[in-house]
Design a protein around this motif. Sequence first.
Motif, mmCIF file in Angstrom:
data_model
loop_
_atom_site.group_PDB
_atom_site.id
_atom_site.type_symbol
_atom_site.label_atom_id
_atom_site.label_comp_id
_atom_site.label_asym_id
_atom_site.label_seq_id
_atom_site.Cartn_x
_atom_site.Cartn_y
_atom_site.Cartn_z
ATOM 1 N N VAL A 1 8.802 17.877 -8.402
ATOM 2 C CA VAL A 1 10.138 17.431 -7.997
ATOM 3 C C VAL A 1 10.160 16.833 -6.584
ATOM 4 O O VAL A 1 10.789 15.805 -6.345
ATOM 5 C CB VAL A 1 11.145 18.600 -8.124
ATOM 6 N N LEU A 2 9.426 17.469 -5.670
ATOM 7 C CA LEU A 2 9.442 16.958 -4.290
ATOM 8 C C LEU A 2 8.770 15.587 -4.190
ATOM 9 O O LEU A 2 9.035 14.835 -3.269
ATOM 10 C CB LEU A 2 8.782 17.953 -3.335
ATOM 11 N N SER A 3 7.888 15.292 -5.112
ATOM 12 C CA SER A 3 7.217 13.981 -5.109
ATOM 13 C C SER A 3 7.948 12.965 -5.975
ATOM 14 O O SER A 3 7.480 11.843 -6.132
ATOM 15 C CB SER A 3 5.783 14.121 -5.617
ATOM 16 N N MET A 4 9.045 13.396 -6.562
ATOM 17 C CA MET A 4 9.797 12.489 -7.442
ATOM 18 C C MET A 4 11.138 12.095 -6.833
ATOM 19 O O MET A 4 11.718 11.069 -7.174
ATOM 20 C CB MET A 4 10.040 13.152 -8.802
ATOM 21 N N ALA A 5 11.628 12.959 -5.924
ATOM 22 C CA ALA A 5 12.992 12.763 -5.427
ATOM 23 C C ALA A 5 13.141 11.447 -4.657
ATOM 24 O O ALA A 5 14.135 10.732 -4.816
ATOM 25 C CB ALA A 5 13.397 13.939 -4.549
ATOM 26 N N GLY A 6 12.140 11.098 -3.855
ATOM 27 C CA GLY A 6 12.221 9.851 -3.089
ATOM 28 C C GLY A 6 12.399 8.675 -4.033
ATOM 29 O O GLY A 6 13.136 7.721 -3.750
ATOM 30 N N LEU A 7 11.748 8.773 -5.157
ATOM 31 C CA LEU A 7 11.811 7.705 -6.150
ATOM 32 C C LEU A 7 13.224 7.546 -6.713
ATOM 33 O O LEU A 7 13.663 6.431 -6.988
ATOM 34 C CB LEU A 7 10.821 8.057 -7.268
ATOM 35 N N GLU A 8 13.914 8.666 -6.855
ATOM 36 C CA GLU A 8 15.294 8.577 -7.363
ATOM 37 C C GLU A 8 16.122 7.660 -6.455
ATOM 38 O O GLU A 8 16.776 6.724 -6.915
ATOM 39 C CB GLU A 8 15.931 9.974 -7.429
ATOM 40 N N GLY A 9 16.048 7.939 -5.145
ATOM 41 C CA GLY A 9 16.824 7.116 -4.208
ATOM 42 C C GLY A 9 16.345 5.681 -4.199
ATOM 43 O O GLY A 9 17.144 4.734 -4.240
ATOM 44 N N SER A 10 15.032 5.486 -4.173
ATOM 45 C CA SER A 10 14.537 4.118 -3.997
ATOM 46 C C SER A 10 14.702 3.292 -5.274
ATOM 47 O O SER A 10 14.940 2.090 -5.200
ATOM 48 C CB SER A 10 13.093 4.120 -3.505
ATOM 49 N N SER B 1 0.852 -1.190 0.000
ATOM 50 C CA SER B 1 0.000 0.000 0.000
ATOM 51 C C SER B 1 0.887 1.240 0.000
ATOM 52 O O SER B 1 0.705 2.146 -0.808
ATOM 53 C CB SER B 1 -0.844 -0.015 1.275
ATOM 54 N N LEU B 2 1.821 1.275 0.949
ATOM 55 C CA LEU B 2 2.799 2.363 1.015
ATOM 56 C C LEU B 2 4.126 1.791 1.477
ATOM 57 O O LEU B 2 4.249 1.329 2.614
ATOM 58 C CB LEU B 2 2.339 3.465 1.994
ATOM 59 N N GLY B 3 5.095 1.793 0.587
ATOM 60 C CA GLY B 3 6.420 1.262 0.925
ATOM 61 C C GLY B 3 7.089 2.116 1.991
ATOM 62 O O GLY B 3 6.797 3.314 2.138
ATOM 63 N N LEU B 4 7.997 1.500 2.740
ATOM 64 C CA LEU B 4 8.693 2.221 3.808
ATOM 65 C C LEU B 4 9.712 3.211 3.247
ATOM 66 O O LEU B 4 10.239 3.024 2.149
ATOM 67 C CB LEU B 4 9.438 1.234 4.706
ATOM 68 N N ALA B 5 10.018 4.218 4.063
ATOM 69 C CA ALA B 5 11.061 5.181 3.708
ATOM 70 C C ALA B 5 12.427 4.494 3.794
ATOM 71 O O ALA B 5 12.649 3.653 4.667
ATOM 72 C CB ALA B 5 11.015 6.356 4.678
ATOM 73 N N SER B 6 13.299 4.881 2.893
ATOM 74 C CA SER B 6 14.672 4.360 2.942
ATOM 75 C C SER B 6 15.632 5.529 3.137
ATOM 76 O O SER B 6 15.282 6.688 2.855
ATOM 77 C CB SER B 6 15.012 3.641 1.638
ATOM 78 N N ILE B 7 16.828 5.204 3.578
ATOM 79 C CA ILE B 7 17.859 6.236 3.717
ATOM 80 C C ILE B 7 18.144 6.834 2.340
ATOM 81 O O ILE B 7 18.315 8.043 2.181
ATOM 82 C CB ILE B 7 19.144 5.608 4.313
ATOM 83 N N ASP B 8 18.127 5.973 1.328
ATOM 84 C CA ASP B 8 18.416 6.432 -0.044
ATOM 85 C C ASP B 8 17.375 7.435 -0.528
ATOM 86 O O ASP B 8 17.715 8.450 -1.141
ATOM 87 C CB ASP B 8 18.451 5.237 -0.998
ATOM 88 N N ALA B 9 16.085 7.139 -0.247
ATOM 89 C CA ALA B 9 15.014 8.064 -0.666
ATOM 90 C C ALA B 9 15.153 9.375 0.096
ATOM 91 O O ALA B 9 15.028 10.470 -0.474
ATOM 92 C CB ALA B 9 13.649 7.427 -0.407
ATOM 93 N N GLU B 10 15.432 9.261 1.377
ATOM 94 C CA GLU B 10 15.559 10.464 2.208
ATOM 95 C C GLU B 10 16.701 11.356 1.704
ATOM 96 O O GLU B 10 16.548 12.579 1.585
ATOM 97 C CB GLU B 10 15.837 10.043 3.654
ATOM 98 N N GLU B 11 17.829 10.730 1.368
ATOM 99 C CA GLU B 11 18.982 11.512 0.892
ATOM 100 C C GLU B 11 18.645 12.262 -0.387
ATOM 101 O O GLU B 11 18.995 13.437 -0.543
ATOM 102 C CB GLU B 11 20.179 10.582 0.634
ATOM 103 N N ALA B 12 17.949 11.581 -1.291
ATOM 104 C CA ALA B 12 17.598 12.236 -2.556
ATOM 105 C C ALA B 12 16.639 13.396 -2.304
ATOM 106 O O ALA B 12 16.730 14.455 -2.945
ATOM 107 C CB ALA B 12 16.979 11.218 -3.507
ATOM 108 N N MET B 13 15.729 13.220 -1.329
ATOM 109 C CA MET B 13 14.781 14.302 -1.010
ATOM 110 C C MET B 13 15.525 15.484 -0.381
ATOM 111 O O MET B 13 15.273 16.644 -0.739
ATOM 112 C CB MET B 13 13.722 13.807 -0.032
ATOM 113 N N LEU B 14 16.436 15.185 0.540
ATOM 114 C CA LEU B 14 17.177 16.265 1.202
ATOM 115 C C LEU B 14 18.055 17.004 0.200
ATOM 116 O O LEU B 14 18.234 18.223 0.284
ATOM 117 C CB LEU B 14 18.035 15.694 2.347
ATOM 118 N N ASN B 15 18.545 16.255 -0.752
ATOM 119 C CA ASN B 15 19.359 16.865 -1.796
ATOM 120 C C ASN B 15 18.556 17.910 -2.576
ATOM 121 O O ASN B 15 19.038 19.014 -2.850
ATOM 122 C CB ASN B 15 19.855 15.737 -2.717
#
Length: 426
Positions: free
Chosen positions: A296-305, A41-55
């Motif tokens: 962009v803010l809704s896409m960045a997590g996807l970059e990391g994941s 339903s909703l995948g968990l947050a990853s460090i990789d997704a978080e880093e891409a978002m913070l970037n």
Amino acid sequence: MNGEFKDGKDFPIFLDNNDPLGHFRRRFYTKKDTIYVCGNSLGLASIDAEEAMLNVIEKWKNEGIKIWNVDDNKYLLYSAYLAKLMAVIIGANPDEIAISDSTTVNIHQGVSTFYKPTSDKYKILVDDKNFPTDRYAIDSQVRLKGYEPKDAVKVVTCNGKFFDEDDFIEAMTPDVALILLPTVYYRSAQILDMKKISDAAKERNIIIGWDLSHAVGAIEIDLKSLDIDFAIWCTYKYLNGGPGSSAGIYINRRHFHMLPGLAGWFGNKSETQFNLLQDFEHREDANGWLIGTPHVLSMAGLEGSLKLLNEAGMKNIRSKSLHITAYLMFLIDSKLTEHGFTIGNPREDEKRGGHVCLEHDEGYRISIALKARGVVPDFRDPNVIRIAPIALYTSYEEVYRLVEILLDIVTNETYKEISQKRDLVV
Ligand SMILES: Cc1ncc(COP(=O)(O)O)c(C=O)c1O
């Protein structure tokens, strides 16, 4: 398959110790006292997704409007950037993929592009078990063309627990113009044979689109070999892109010359987009189906994941998913069936997706009791508890513990203390 599993506390620990994907769990925000089995339903947050978002946030803070041009226009052309990462996961060419909007908007985009009804070929073929947003979108699209859904939407009904692909093929009469079906059913986890259905549609000159929402990131997909017309999918489930992350759309290269049903300035050729001319110059690849400014803010997590998923590899992910869900079914069969539980998904590996569909007459109250004990599944009416052990972050030990908790809930009937009143999101 069941022969390889054993009961007992030590066995899942043995499986975890021998899990080649086990180390990926550390890259996700799992919680010590929570068994999260809701990644369908909703995948968990990853460090990789978080880093891409913070970037992205850093770039916005430091660059302001120049964010669009940094790193070779990465964020202006973010859809194409992400498409390269997505291409391996769905077996398509990167230029056939665009990342934007929501799944539902992309259904509208796909259908409004390809649905060209004529007086004798005007029906859209669907089924009665797909997630309802697909149906709402289809009904509104036929209305927009001046038809009534009760005439122009042809619904294949499920006779029994699962669909038979031949029922769809039988329903492909000459008046059918377009088909939209899910690859994996959100409730039963059944996988439809995409090749069989898509080939039959092509033979009959019917446009076919697939909703990959419950398939992408869960099972292997090879769109190149299927040669379908279009597909759409969400990215917040098994792809772990984050709540409401931008969705995907696939447009077969054969159709790049067509105009999008819903046009907007981001579908204009990049070279002339900022000339801001009144005439639309359609970009002839899937990005020609973009509508507006990238989220962009809704896409960045996807970059990391997506980078993380590609590092793990879909073949390995699918193989672990089949194994851990088989282990869950083994435990259900041996401990829970005598307490009124049944398994509502197909048993065959090639016919089941990433979650186990656990049925019980008291499914709703049991799902709430599970939450009170730190287990997070979800519930779908009338009686389905969906449990998705996720290849990259669920451990075998958690699966074992979850079944022990279920057993305790039904043996001690603790679910009976729970009210039938429903939350908004279940
Ligand atoms: C098959 C399917 N399509 C679409 C959606 C949701 O669409 P959206 O992302 O637009 O909310 C879901 C949500 O669970 C789904 O299961």
